[in-house]
Structure formats: structure tokens, C-alpha cells
Design a protein around this motif. Structure first.
Motif: not given
Length: 175
Positions: A10-13, A15, A30, A33, A52, A145-147, A157
Motif C-alpha cells: 500500500w502506498k502512503w500517499k 506521509c 511514496s 506499507f 512499513v 490506510v492509503e490516505h 497505523l
């Protein structure tokens, strides 16, 4: 079968900029996770690990899972079954080719020469779609989770992700 085990990213856009270097690896835009789950064909998630990405990948995440400690210590789930007259004591997980060779991991045949191997490979690949569908449902339903915004620590998280998985399982059970 105990379930399908697989990993997704999953990308943590959102962050925080100050944290990006701490959580990102060089080839990701990005910070990602990693989520590894054991899911059944009905999309029920039985087990999950969330963390992470950093230096984690599909193989070394397995080293961090309590489930792999159980496998290495001979504490696999006692799920007796019989196939072709052979009795087996422990259940097994369907995996893709990247996972290590454990007796409880069943991978599809890479090269099939016989019709029965083709049949098995097709059935196994069909069963493995359950875990991919579970990932798709999680990503489609729980964008939080992503946003996620703000400087949340990894433990918070992780709680958010596990809450999403619990709600996902509640929806699956309700259907």
C-alpha cells in the motif's frame, strides 16, 4: 487447506514529508506499507501482519510473522485430512512461487507435463484468487490506510489497519 498466504503493498500517499526518508526505499515514490494475510476463498482474513515496507519484501516479512515461528517450531495447525489414502496431520497454505520451501506451503507447478498436473494447477490458481480478491476488497473499501494524514506512529497505523480488517470480516460474515 488452511488458507492462502500472500503479501500486498500500500502506498502512503499522505506521509509527512519529514518521515518519507525514514519509511521509503529508493525505488518507491511514496513510502509503502506491507500487508501479509492468510485469507480463505470466502474472503475471510484469518491472520494479518501489517508494517512499513522499508527493507521488507514478500520473503523477509515471513521471517517476522509469528505464524512462521510456529511453522519452524512444529506448531502448525492440527488440521488432519486425507488425500489419495495418505493421511496428513497439518493443514497447508497455498502460496505463490516467491515463498520458501516449507512442508506446509503448496505452490503451483511451474511446468506441467501431465493432465492431472494441469488440473491441479488450475484448481490451485482458482483457489489462490481468494487472497487477491480480499486485498482488492480491502483496498477498495478502506481508503483510510492509503490516505491517512498526519504524523501517526506505526503502532497507530497498525491499529487502523487491523480495525479495517475486523470490519472487513464483519461484512464478510454478514453476507
Amino acid at each position: 487447506m488452511t488458507g492462502n498466504i500472500d503479501c500486498t503493498h500500500w502506498k502512503w500517499k499522505n506521509c509527512p514529508v519529514a518521515w518519507k526518508g525514514q519509511y521509503a526505499s529508493g525505488h518507491h515514490g511514496s513510502p509503502p506499507f506491507v500487508l501479509e494475510v492468510v485469507a480463505s476463498q470466502d474472503l475471510w482474513i484469518w491472520y494479518a501482519f501489517f508494517g512499513v515496507m522499508g527493507s521488507n519484501n514478500d520473503v523477509n516479512v515471513l521471517d517476522q510473522l509469528p505464524i512462521s515461528d510456529d511453522l519452524l517450531n512444529g506448531k502448525a495447525l492440527d488440521v488432519p485430512f486425507t488425500v489419495n489414502g495418505n493421511e496428513y496431520k497439518y493443514g497447508y497454505y497455498l502460496t505463490d512461487g516467491i515463498y520458501l520451501q516449507y512442508s506446509t506451503f503448496v505452490k503451483a507447478f511451474r511446468h506441467t507435463f501431465e493432465e492431472r498436473d494441469n488440473f491441479f494447477k488450475g484448481r490451485e490458481e482458482g483457489a489462490r484468487k481468494g487472497v487477491e480478491r480480499a486485498f482488492g476488497v480491502l483496498k477498495a473499501k478502506w481508503h483510510i490506510v492509503e490516505h491517512v494524514v498526519g504524523p501517526l506512529d506505526l503502532e497507530t497505523l497498525r491499529y487502523i489497519m487491523y480495525a479495517c480488517i475486523i470490519m472487513h470480516n464483519m461484512v464478510v460474515e454478514d453476507k
